[in-house]
Design a protein around this motif. Structure first.
Motif, mmCIF file in Angstrom:
data_model
loop_
_atom_site.group_PDB
_atom_site.id
_atom_site.type_symbol
_atom_site.label_atom_id
_atom_site.label_comp_id
_atom_site.label_asym_id
_atom_site.label_seq_id
_atom_site.Cartn_x
_atom_site.Cartn_y
_atom_site.Cartn_z
ATOM 1 N N MET A 28 0.826 -1.214 0.000
ATOM 2 C CA MET A 28 0.000 0.000 0.000
ATOM 3 C C MET A 28 0.854 1.256 0.000
ATOM 4 O O MET A 28 0.580 2.213 -0.713
ATOM 5 C CB MET A 28 -0.944 -0.038 1.197
ATOM 6 C CG MET A 28 -2.026 -1.097 1.037
ATOM 7 S SD MET A 28 -3.285 -1.008 2.316
ATOM 8 C CE MET A 28 -2.610 -2.093 3.540
ATOM 9 N N GLU A 29 1.935 1.229 0.801
ATOM 10 C CA GLU A 29 2.836 2.386 0.827
ATOM 11 C C GLU A 29 3.383 2.692 -0.554
ATOM 12 O O GLU A 29 3.587 3.851 -0.905
ATOM 13 C CB GLU A 29 4.030 2.105 1.748
ATOM 14 C CG GLU A 29 3.731 2.248 3.211
ATOM 15 C CD GLU A 29 4.884 1.753 4.084
ATOM 16 O OE1 GLU A 29 4.754 1.854 5.299
ATOM 17 O OE2 GLU A 29 5.894 1.254 3.548
ATOM 18 N N MET A 30 3.649 1.627 -1.326
ATOM 19 C CA MET A 30 4.208 1.830 -2.653
ATOM 20 C C MET A 30 3.145 2.287 -3.650
ATOM 21 O O MET A 30 3.442 2.452 -4.833
ATOM 22 C CB MET A 30 4.894 0.555 -3.152
ATOM 23 C CG MET A 30 6.096 0.150 -2.309
ATOM 24 S SD MET A 30 7.358 1.422 -2.190
ATOM 25 C CE MET A 30 8.310 1.104 -3.670
ATOM 26 N N GLY A 31 1.943 2.444 -3.192
ATOM 27 C CA GLY A 31 0.931 3.074 -4.044
ATOM 28 C C GLY A 31 -0.162 2.164 -4.545
ATOM 29 O O GLY A 31 -0.999 2.591 -5.333
ATOM 30 N N VAL A 33 -3.202 1.192 -3.850
ATOM 31 C CA VAL A 33 -4.412 1.376 -3.048
ATOM 32 C C VAL A 33 -5.603 1.265 -3.983
ATOM 33 O O VAL A 33 -5.452 1.387 -5.211
ATOM 34 C CB VAL A 33 -4.402 2.732 -2.294
ATOM 35 C CG1 VAL A 33 -3.239 2.807 -1.337
ATOM 36 C CG2 VAL A 33 -4.396 3.894 -3.254
ATOM 37 N N TYR B 110 4.109 10.675 -0.597
ATOM 38 C CA TYR B 110 3.633 9.850 0.506
ATOM 39 C C TYR B 110 4.519 10.094 1.734
ATOM 40 O O TYR B 110 4.029 10.402 2.823
ATOM 41 C CB TYR B 110 3.708 8.373 0.089
ATOM 42 C CG TYR B 110 3.158 7.414 1.116
ATOM 43 C CD1 TYR B 110 1.822 7.036 1.086
ATOM 44 C CD2 TYR B 110 3.967 6.885 2.105
ATOM 45 C CE1 TYR B 110 1.310 6.159 2.026
ATOM 46 C CE2 TYR B 110 3.464 6.016 3.046
ATOM 47 C CZ TYR B 110 2.139 5.650 3.005
ATOM 48 O OH TYR B 110 1.631 4.792 3.942
ATOM 49 N N ALA B 259 -2.581 4.692 3.596
ATOM 50 C CA ALA B 259 -2.170 4.806 2.194
ATOM 51 C C ALA B 259 -3.240 5.544 1.395
ATOM 52 O O ALA B 259 -2.932 6.400 0.558
ATOM 53 C CB ALA B 259 -1.911 3.420 1.615
ATOM 54 N N TYR B 263 -2.283 9.094 -0.308
ATOM 55 C CA TYR B 263 -2.272 9.187 -1.779
ATOM 56 C C TYR B 263 -3.365 10.135 -2.275
ATOM 57 O O TYR B 263 -3.202 10.786 -3.308
ATOM 58 C CB TYR B 263 -2.378 7.794 -2.409
ATOM 59 C CG TYR B 263 -1.014 7.139 -2.514
ATOM 60 C CD1 TYR B 263 -0.069 7.605 -3.435
ATOM 61 C CD2 TYR B 263 -0.652 6.100 -1.686
ATOM 62 C CE1 TYR B 263 1.188 7.044 -3.511
ATOM 63 C CE2 TYR B 263 0.606 5.523 -1.754
ATOM 64 C CZ TYR B 263 1.521 6.003 -2.675
ATOM 65 O OH TYR B 263 2.779 5.449 -2.743
#
Lengths: 75, 743
Positions: A28-31, A33, B110, B259, B263
């Protein structure tokens, strides 16, 4: 359908990331989502890991990790 | 924030995602003025650099590159603790500098959104706008500045553009107003954090900062809850669990909310700031990636790169050590010392202790520099991540990841730079396993041991072929034995890694989710800096200790040096030969046949005396003492003694054997081979047992010292020494006992 089941070249959208451990947090941190679009670019010569294009950059992840990402195809 | 007099030294914390050019920016800001140390208890490097602007001194702390400020290990906790001013060894930062990759703003923001929540004055360095342009992105920097409300400076770190402006912005930001943004989280979530924060404040004198309270609520991996952080109490954890329940019912999923919220924030800030061209142009980097990760071509290219790298490290060692380099310099210095000092303890200390010890340290430098030249180029051009990507499947079979491949491959040349190269592995357990098995890979220092015993004992069976008129003799048996020595190390390494991952270093498989950065031309300055940094780090922090231990072992081999224990007839003979030689003129000494004959007789006597001294030395006594223990390996006290003497470095065993067998330590290999062949205690099983022992043992002080440096504790080098010595003993025992069945 999950990310590990897609064939090379598929485009899709993230629906959900399974799990609450370190790996899921990192995905999720890496995008990855819900709602994020991606293209599956390829796999390493031994078939694993995979290479994705997401949010304008290249991301590599193992198939076991990709299996946690529920997706739908967009094209 | 108060507007009192600004501090004289401004502390700046530099933070950013990996592959954003953070190290390049750090060196562009500070040049060579940097200090490197370790944070106690963790394996993270503490890098601090210094620079000046307008009469102000800036101390810049380079924090490890990270995608997120969500600690899941003690190593990742360091950055959070530094930023929150919770470390006693680092001043609380006055300013945070976040470097972002302009071609990849969404993901970089982020981390930025997490930093902004800390409320510290923050400056953004916008790097790599050229890459963004190549990717067909248009950036409206003015609009971005307006939206962020914090100073944003465009830089090109590799060309040192915008550095002055950045420094000025950093100095201006000191003592400025807090830059906390509105939290990107939904209101219900924020309210829960506030409730928990109040509870945390009630319980402790040292209340948990709000950011950590928020992290505790979000950290479903369980790291923070178990990290024994003061302020995290059982009551608080209980409340966290119920807060999560309440949020779940309210439709706010933990941990996904973070997240999603961040985002969303990034998308809002970047809306109309970044415009991507509809059809994303295919860049050179894209085309390269397609080629270099191609099933056939990519694999071939990888093999070639690895082969060249490995050969270079191997070659540089050979060329500089055995050729005219380090050995020659040491020999020259030693003969200089011999001409100044008379024979005695001091001369021996300088020649055999200090010079040999310094040589033993310096000999690693060319290998370290060469390996890090390759690693820095591979890292800086973006291929390093691809190498891990290509090898991951293979390495995952033993529970490691692709990132362990290059450190392990390098260890076949030398474990010291190999272990230093494990820094690329972020996961602590994976890194430790790699460090602990790296010394099992047969390094170049084992080669002299293998060649000596193979040359002396293994029959030279050849396979004779005639190819187009050329006769080729393949020494298959000797080759096979050599190959087996390498295989013993590899197979044992695989087994040990597998066992460690199942027992001592068991844990969840770490994520392999990582960015594959765009390719770029590597910066020479960065490569050079990386090489020299590693070289210095080795000399400063490992060199002295290696030298000290070498001198200690010299002392054991020299003292008590009691001449009363030497056969009087030998000393008498030595005196007689010396006085006979004095009658010759200097030119005769070089040419006269009688003089030459006397000289070689004298040398033989002196070698015999040296052998007797060694036998009587503490080292020799240790050899005798351990003889019962090494008997089952087929060894006598001489081999035992040589094995102990080789503790500073394996290759020393040949020189020690030379002295023990009265040949002098500079004995020619041919001569040494003939002598050990004639030795009645030695046969093929014993030779194999010695080789297996040296294949598996940890007789290399430099490796142990570098493990201490990289892990921050003596526990792991001790562990390595014990397990490898035990394996070596068992391996040698089995080899000898089985071998004797066939003799």
């Amino acid at each position: 359908m999950n990310l590990a089941q897609l064939s090379i070249g598929s485009r899709g959208e993230v629906v959900h990331v399974e799990g609450v451990d370190e790996i899921s947090l990192r995905l999720m941190e890496m995008g990855l989502v819900p709602g994020t679009e991606f293209t599956l670019l390829g796999a390493a010569p031994l078939g694993d890991p995979l290479e994705l294009e997401v949010r304008g950059y290249r991301l590599s992840l193992r198939k076991s990790e990709a299996a946690r990402v529920d997706v739908i195809l967009t094209s | 924030m108060s507007l009192s007099a600004p501090p004289r030294v401004v502390t700046v914390a530099l933070l950013g995602n990996p592959n954003t050019g953070k190290s390049t920016l750090f060196s562009a800001l500070c040049g060579v003025r940097q200090r490197v140390a370790n944070y106690p208890g963790v394996t993270v490097e503490k890098k601090v650099g210094r620079t000046e602007i307008a009469g102000r001194t800036l101390d810049i702390i380079d924090l490890p590159g990270t995608y997120s400020l969500a600690p899941k290990s003690p190593d990742e906790m360091v950055a959070v603790d530094v930023l929150l001013g919770r470390r006693s060894d680092v001043a609380k930062p006055d300013v945070v500098l976040v470097i972002v990759d302009a071609s990849n703003l969404e993901r970089n923001f982020y981390l930025l959104s997490q930093v902004l929540e800390l409320g510290l004055p923050t400056v953004v360095a916008l790097n790599m706008t050229d890459v963004a342009a190549a990717k067909g992105q248009k950036l409206d920097i003015a609009a971005l500045r307006k939206r962020l409300h914090i100073p944003l400076v465009e830089v090109q770190a590799n060309r040192k553009l915008g550095i002055k402006e950045l420094k000025a912005a950093l100095a201006d930001a000191v003592g400025g107003k807090s830059t906390a943004i509105e939290s990107p989280f939904p209101e219900k979530f924020q309210n829960e954090v506030t409730l928990l924060e109040e509870l945390a404040r009630k319980n402790e004198d040292e209340p948990l900062p709000r950011y950590l309270v928020e992290r505790l609520l979000l950290d479903t991996s369980g790291y923070l809850a178990e990290a024994s952080i003061s302020g995290i109490t059982p009551e608080l954890l209980k409340e966290v669990a119920t807060a999560r329940e309440r949020l779940k019912i309210a439709g706010i999923p933990i941990p996904a909310v973070e997240a999603m919220a961040r985002y969303q924030w990034a998308a809002k800030v970047l809306k109309d700031v970044v415009t991507r061209s509809k059809q994303r142009p295919t860049t050179l980097s894209d085309r390269l990636d397609k080629l270099l990760t191609h099933r056939v071509f990519g694999s071939l290219f990888f093999l070639v790169v690895m082969l060249v790298m490995f050969q270079a490290v191997f070659w540089i060692n050979d060329a500089l050590r055995i050729g005219d380099g380090i050995d020659y310099a040491a020999g020259w210095l030693q003969s200089l010392v011999s001409s100044i000092l008379s024979e005695g303890a001091l001369r021996s200390l300088i020649n055999d202790g200090v010079i040999a010890g310094v040589g033993g340290v310096v000999v690693f430098l060319p290998q370290i520099l060469t390996l890090f030249c390759f690693i820095a180029i591979l890292e800086d051009c973006g291929y390093m991540a691809r190498a891990a990507y290509l090898m991951d499947k293979l390495m995952s079979k033993i529970g490691l990841s692709g990132k362990s491949f290059i450190p392990l491959l390098s260890s076949f040349a030398c474990a010291v730079p190999g272990i230093m190269a494990t820094r690329v592995i972020e996961n602590r357990r994976d890194r430790l396993v790699t460090i602990l098995v790296a010394p099992l890979m047969s390094c170049s220092a084992r080669l002299p041991v293998y060649t000596l015993f193979i040359g002396a004992f293994i029959p030279n069976r050849t396979l004779d072929l005639t190819l187009a008129g050329w006769g080729i003799h393949v020494p298959w048996l000797r080759g096979l034995v050599m190959f087996s020595m390498y295989m013993i190390g590899i197979v044992t390494g695989i087994l040990v890694a597998w066992i460690l991952k199942k027992t001592l270093l068991r844990g969840a498989t770490p994520p392999f989710v990582m960015e594959l950065p765009s390719y770029k031309v590597p910066g020479l300055r960065i490569v050079w800096q990386r090489m020299t940094e590693q070289g210095w780090a080795f000399l400063q922090r490992a060199g002295t200790l290696i030298l000290a231990i070498s001198i200690l072992v010299w002392g054991l081999g020299y003292f008590p040096h009691n001449s009363a224990k030497i056969e009087p007839a030998l000393i008498e003979q030595q005196g007689r030969l010396e006085s006979q030689l004095e009658r010759f003129s200097p030119t005769e000494l070089e040419e006269n046949n009688d003089a030459l004959k006397l000289k070689s007789e004298l040398a033989a006597v002196e070698n015999q005396i040296a052998g007797e001294y060694l036998s009587d030395s503490y080292l020799g006594r240790m050899g005798h003492f351990i003889e019962p223990a090494v008997r089952p390996l087929g060894w006598d006290w001489k081999i035992g003694c040589a094995a102990i003497a080789s503790f500073p470095a394996r290759e020393v065993v040949n020189a020690t054997l030379g002295v023990i067998y009265n040949l002098g330590e500079g004995a020619e290999e041919q001569q040494l081979e003939e002598t050990i062949q004639a030795e009645k205690n030695l046969n093929i099983p014993v030779a194999l047992s010695i080789m297996v022992f040296f294949a598996l043992c940890a007789q290399c002080v430099s490796t142990l010292v570098i493990i201490r440096r990289e892990t921050g504790t003596w526990l792991w080098p001790l562990f390595t020494f014990v397990y490898m010595t035990a394996l070596a003993y068992v391996g040698a025992f089995a080899t000898y006992q089985i071998g004797m069945l066939f003799v």
